[in-house]
Scaffold this active site. Structure first.
Site, PDB file in Angstrom:
ATOM      1  N   TRP A  92      17.728  19.536 118.265  1.00  0.00           N
ATOM      2  CA  TRP A  92      18.067  18.785 117.053  1.00  0.00           C
ATOM      3  C   TRP A  92      17.971  17.276 117.274  1.00  0.00           C
ATOM      4  O   TRP A  92      17.595  16.538 116.359  1.00  0.00           O
ATOM      5  CB  TRP A  92      19.447  19.179 116.538  1.00  0.00           C
ATOM      6  CG  TRP A  92      19.447  20.582 116.000  1.00  0.00           C
ATOM      7  CD1 TRP A  92      20.098  21.664 116.507  1.00  0.00           C
ATOM      8  CD2 TRP A  92      18.727  21.070 114.849  1.00  0.00           C
ATOM      9  NE1 TRP A  92      19.835  22.779 115.766  1.00  0.00           N
ATOM     10  CE2 TRP A  92      18.996  22.449 114.747  1.00  0.00           C
ATOM     11  CE3 TRP A  92      17.880  20.485 113.919  1.00  0.00           C
ATOM     12  CZ2 TRP A  92      18.456  23.253 113.737  1.00  0.00           C
ATOM     13  CZ3 TRP A  92      17.332  21.282 112.902  1.00  0.00           C
ATOM     14  CH2 TRP A  92      17.625  22.648 112.819  1.00  0.00           C
TER      15      TRP A  92
ATOM     16  N   ASP B  76      25.392  13.351 114.858  1.00  0.00           N
ATOM     17  CA  ASP B  76      25.131  14.589 114.117  1.00  0.00           C
ATOM     18  C   ASP B  76      26.178  15.602 114.564  1.00  0.00           C
ATOM     19  O   ASP B  76      26.141  16.098 115.688  1.00  0.00           O
ATOM     20  CB  ASP B  76      23.713  15.083 114.439  1.00  0.00           C
ATOM     21  CG  ASP B  76      23.377  16.419 113.779  1.00  0.00           C
ATOM     22  OD1 ASP B  76      24.256  16.995 113.102  1.00  0.00           O
ATOM     23  OD2 ASP B  76      22.225  16.883 113.935  1.00  0.00           O
TER      24      ASP B  76
ATOM     25  N   LYS C 184      26.968  25.296 108.826  1.00  0.00           N
ATOM     26  CA  LYS C 184      27.266  25.837 110.143  1.00  0.00           C
ATOM     27  C   LYS C 184      28.755  26.179 110.235  1.00  0.00           C
ATOM     28  O   LYS C 184      29.118  27.278 110.562  1.00  0.00           O
ATOM     29  CB  LYS C 184      26.914  24.823 111.240  1.00  0.00           C
ATOM     30  CG  LYS C 184      25.476  24.324 111.187  1.00  0.00           C
ATOM     31  CD  LYS C 184      24.481  25.352 111.683  1.00  0.00           C
ATOM     32  CE  LYS C 184      23.050  25.089 111.242  1.00  0.00           C
ATOM     33  NZ  LYS C 184      22.439  23.904 111.793  1.00  0.00           N
TER      34      LYS C 184
HETATM   35  C1  LIG Z   1      21.270  23.154 111.651  1.00  0.00           C
HETATM   36  C2  LIG Z   1      21.300  21.796 112.196  1.00  0.00           C
HETATM   37  C3  LIG Z   1      20.570  20.754 111.587  1.00  0.00           C
HETATM   38  C4  LIG Z   1      19.695  20.957 110.385  1.00  0.00           C
HETATM   39  O1  LIG Z   1      20.455  21.299 109.273  1.00  0.00           O
HETATM   40  P1  LIG Z   1      19.810  21.546 107.837  1.00  0.00           P
HETATM   41  O2  LIG Z   1      20.997  21.439 106.957  1.00  0.00           O
HETATM   42  O3  LIG Z   1      19.195  22.913 107.879  1.00  0.00           O
HETATM   43  O4  LIG Z   1      18.813  20.500 107.573  1.00  0.00           O
HETATM   44  C5  LIG Z   1      20.677  19.502 112.149  1.00  0.00           C
HETATM   45  N1  LIG Z   1      21.437  19.268 113.233  1.00  0.00           N
HETATM   46  C6  LIG Z   1      22.134  20.245 113.829  1.00  0.00           C
HETATM   47  C7  LIG Z   1      22.962  19.925 115.033  1.00  0.00           C
HETATM   48  C8  LIG Z   1      22.085  21.541 113.331  1.00  0.00           C
HETATM   49  O5  LIG Z   1      22.789  22.502 113.928  1.00  0.00           O
END
Ligand SMILES: *Cc1c(COP(=O)(O)O)cnc(C)c1O
Length: 362
Positions: A103, A173, A197
């Protein structure tokens, strides 16, 4: 009540707390006397305004978000933020990124389209199985921000100690660890998280941004939807927001408050992850893939060492009601995502199953 639900170890979208789903069910056809479902409601109505206001207030309360931070509910997932962050925050056109997995790599490649990216540390040499030492990085004076992915969902590593940014803005993030533990928001310039998530339904990202980082002197070619000032100046309602996701997330915020907040959530997460890691540390068949000190409490990748056996385990677990344990293709093996809503009983049941599997396949 038993709805025939399975223990779902999906990396996302993922499990939500059952009491929250029940509440949503109860309000589905007629939300609190409004005569309609939240899905059918105008986002400009008073009844909806109360839903979004409460969601923001509860999140602020839960995380202790200081007054000089804005909370934004934006569509486009975490992925849109990979681009929005450099477009909004790069004043000097330069940022430091730490590469710790899939990511952060994606975020780096989006940022490179806009400005200069300095990858000051990386754990690529060991397939992203650890967090590099970031206590004394070489950070140019005119760096606009330092970027981390605080929990790498695919590789299963997490930051225990934040990097020393040497006074620069920290961007994080938190998608796969959002609300899993208390964090000191004041240490960050910007925190963002795709909510599917660890919180609610897919299709929304929460951005928590310090007010002085919201700029108006931006590239005029920039899409209006990507500008943080657009969302900040319009209460996250410049256009139609993801009304449903905001509503569901709001319920999860209230639920987390009701169980004792993020301290209690963290206590439960630590206890729950320990059940799985203790097993992996003692098993002769299954092994974790991450250095012990940097293990995630949320995403636990593990392998048997044989791709065939891994596949057999995935099949057997699925048949037994433990779903979505196949590892991401870049790591292989298995991965158990054990977010907030996964009960400890789910992890204990999985471990019992794996123990039995191991005994039967000696
Ligand atoms: C799933 C995830 C993303 C991407 O998320 P989307 O909402 O599908 O764009 C980005 N960063 C991390 C750490 C993730 O687990």
């Amino acid at each position: 009540m038993n709805y025939g639900r399975v223990y779902n170890f999906s990396a996302g979208p993922a499990m939500m707390p059952e009491p929250v789903l029940e509440e949503i069910r109860d309000e589905m056809l007629n939300y609190r006397g409004s005569g309609m479902c939240v899905m059918e409601m105008s986002h400009r109505s008073a009844v909806y305004q109360q839903i979004i206001d409460e969601a923001e207030a509860d999140l602020r309360d839960l995380m202790g978000i200081p007054d000089n931070y804005k909370v934004l509910f934006i569509q486009g997932g975490a992925t849109l933020q990979f681009a929005a962050i450099p477009w909004n925050l790069m004043k000097n056109g330069k940022a430091v990124y730490i590469e710790t997995g899939a990511w952060s790599k994606k975020a780096i490649s989006e940022a490179k389209k806009y400005g200069e990216v300095i990858v000051a540390a990386s754990s690529k040499d060991k397939n992203y199985s650890y967090i590099p030492d970031c206590s004394d990085l070489d950070i140019p004076e005119d760096t606009d921000y330092v970027y981390i992915c605080e929990n790498e969902t695919i590789h299963g590593v997490t930051w225990q100690t934040l990097p020393n940014t040497k006074g620069h803005v920290l961007v994080s993030d938190q998608s796969s660890m959002f609300l899993s533990k208390p964090v000191d928001v004041s240490k960050y310039g910007l925190i963002y998280a795709g909510v599917q998530k660890n919180v609610g339904p897919a299709g929304m990202v929460v951005v928590i941004i310090r007010e002085d980082l919201i700029r108006e002197d931006l590239d005029p070619k920039m899409p209006i939807y990507m500008r943080y000032d657009t969302h900040a100046n319009n209460g996250s309602m410049y256009n139609t927001p993801n009304c449903w996701a905001i509503y569901c997330c709001g319920k999860v915020f209230k639920y987390l408050k009701s169980i004792g907040g993020l301290e209690e959530m963290n206590r439960r997460n630590v206890e729950k992850a320990k059940v799985l890691y203790d097993f992996l540390d003692s098993s002769k068949m299954f092994h974790g893939t991450v250095e012990a000190a940097d293990r995630s409490l949320m995403n636990v990748p593990f392998v048997t060492g044989s791709a065939e056996l891994d596949a057999e385990v995935v099949k057997a677990t699925k048949a037994a009601g433990y779903d979505n344990l196949k590892g991401h293709k870049s790591v292989g093996g298995l991965r158990a995502s054990i977010y907030n809503a996964m009960p400890k009983e789910g992890v204990e049941a999985l471990v019992d199953f794996l123990k039995k599997f191991e005994a039967e396949h000696k």
